[in-house]
Design a protein around this motif. Structure first.
Motif, PDB file in Angstrom:
ATOM      1  N   SER A 112     -13.407  -1.633   9.984  1.00  0.00           N
ATOM      2  CA  SER A 112     -12.749  -0.458   9.675  1.00  0.00           C
ATOM      3  C   SER A 112     -13.549   0.469   9.148  1.00  0.00           C
ATOM      4  O   SER A 112     -13.561   1.815   9.364  1.00  0.00           O
ATOM      5  CB  SER A 112     -11.292  -0.573   9.033  1.00  0.00           C
ATOM      6  N   PHE A 131     -11.625  -0.610  -0.239  1.00  0.00           N
ATOM      7  CA  PHE A 131     -12.190   0.782   0.063  1.00  0.00           C
ATOM      8  C   PHE A 131     -11.833   1.759  -1.423  1.00  0.00           C
ATOM      9  O   PHE A 131     -11.323   1.350  -2.249  1.00  0.00           O
ATOM     10  CB  PHE A 131     -11.129   1.749   1.128  1.00  0.00           C
ATOM     11  N   LYS A 176     -11.660  -4.914   7.285  1.00  0.00           N
ATOM     12  CA  LYS A 176     -12.099  -3.704   6.579  1.00  0.00           C
ATOM     13  C   LYS A 176     -13.588  -3.374   6.675  1.00  0.00           C
ATOM     14  O   LYS A 176     -13.886  -2.255   6.947  1.00  0.00           O
ATOM     15  CB  LYS A 176     -12.013  -4.141   4.944  1.00  0.00           C
TER      16      LYS A 176
END
Length: 295
Positions: free
Chosen positions: A75, A291, A72
Motif C-alpha cells: 500500500s 503509517f 502496508k
C-alpha cells in the motif's frame, strides 16, 4: 495529461546497455562467491550473535508471517506512486499555464536529483535514513553499525559519495534525457518507472533501517535491484543513452544488495545443521509497521 511516447514497445536497446546488465549479473555472481565464503564472516561478531539468539530468539517455526506489514508495504508503494503521479500532473498543468511550455531542462534535472534523494517525502511510512555524519565516522546509526557488519563492508564515507554524488546525478541526467525525448512532460509512463524504483527503495529503507527486519530486507533489496533494471530498459526504449546511464546505477545497487544479504547471513545463528537465522519475510514480533498518520 499522460504522454504516451510514439515508439515501439519498450525493449532493451543498445549494446552498452546489454553489456552493463551482463556485467552486473557477472559481478553479482563473483561477489556472491567471495562474500558468502566462510572467511567473510567475523568470528567474534557471529559468535556473539549466536549466543544472544540462543537465549532470546524464538524458533523459526514460531515466526508467523506479518501479513499486515506485507499489505502496508504494498500500500505504501501504491500511495507514494499515486502522490507522485498527481504531483507530476499538477506541475505539467502549472508550467503550461505559467510558462506556456515545459520547465527549463535545468529545473527538471534539479527536480529528479532532489527526488533521487528525497522521494521518501511522498511515502506514508517512516523512512528515516542513516545519519550520514555518523556513518562516515564509523559510528552506530540506522542500518549501519547497528548490527554485525560483514568484514568486507565499504567505509562509511563510501555511501554518501555513491548515493549523493554518483547515483543521484546519473538518475537526474538520464531522467532529463527521457523528459526531453518524450516531449517535455513529467507525467509519462517512462518517467514513472524510475519513481516506482524509488518508491520500492523507500519502502525497503523502512524494512531495513527503521524496522531492522534483516531477513525481509534481503528479498526487499532484490526488488529494488529488479526495479532499476526494469526502469533502465524503459528508459532505453526512448533514449538509449538514458538507459545506459541509469543501468550503471544497478552496479552499485548490486553491491548494496550483496552487503544486505551477507549482513543477514552474518547476523544469523547456526545450531548444528539446523539453520536458525531470521526468516526472509516479515514476521510478527516486537516490530509493528505503521503509517505516519496512524496513532
Amino acid at each position: 495529461m499522460i504522454y504516451l511516447p510514439n515508439s515501439a514497445p519498450p525493449t532493451l536497446q543498445g549494446d552498452l546497455v546489454g553489456a552493463v546488465m551482463l556485467a552486473t549479473l557477472l559481478y553479482f555472481e563473483a561477489v556472491c562467491a567471495a562474500a558468502f565464503s566462510p572467511a567473510a564472516i567475523s568470528p567474534v561478531g557471529a559468535k556473539t550473535y549466536r549466543d544472544l539468539r540462543r537465549h532470546t530468539a524464538p524458533s523459526l517455526q514460531a515466526n508467523e508471517l506479518d501479513s499486515d506489514a506485507v499489505v502496508k508495504y504494498g500500500s505504501a508503494v501504491a500511495i507514494q506512486m499515486a502522490a507522485i503521479t498527481a504531483t507530476f500532473g499538477a506541475l505539467d498543468v502549472a508550467t503550461d499555464a505559467a510558462l506556456g511550455g515545459p520547465l527549463p531542462w535545468q529545473a527538471v534535472t534539479a527536480l529528479f536529483w532532489g527526488l533521487s534523494l528525497k522521494s521518501r517525502v511522498f511515502s506514508p511510512l517512516d523512512n528515516a535514513r542513516p545519519d550520514l555524519n555518523k556513518a562516515v565516522e564509523g559510528e552506530k546509526t540506522r542500518g549501519f553499525n547497528d548490527r554485525t557488519m560483514p568484514s568486507w563492508t565499504p567505509p562509511g564515507v563510501t555511501f554518501p559519495i555513491m548515493w549523493v554524488l554518483i547515483v543521484g546525478p546519473l538518475r537526474a541526467y538520464s531522467s532529463t534525457l527521457v523528459w526531453e525525448a518524450t516531449g517535455g512532460h513529467l507525467l509519462n509512463p517512462v518517467l514513472l518507472c524510475i519513481m516506482l524504483h524509488l518508491s520500492i527503495g523507500d519502502t525497503w529503507n523502512t524494512v531495513n533501517n527503521v524496522e531492522r527486519r534483516l531477513g525481509a530486507a534481503v528479498p526487499g533489496v532484490a526488488c529494488v535491484w529488479a526495479s532499476v533494471l526494469f526502469a533502465a530498459t524503459q528508459y532505453s526504449s526512448v533514449s538509449p543513452l538514458a538507459g545506459q546511464l541509469l543501468g550503471l546505477t544497478a552496479i552499485w545497487i548490486t553491491v548494496a544488495g550483496l552487503l544486505i544479504a551477507d549482513t543477514w547471513r552474518v547476523n544469523s545463528a547456526e545450531s548444528g545443521s539446523k539453520w536458525e537465522g531470521e526468516p526472509l519475510y516479515p514476521y510478527k514480533g516486537d516490530v509493528t509497521t505503521r503509517f505516519w498518520f496512524e496513532s
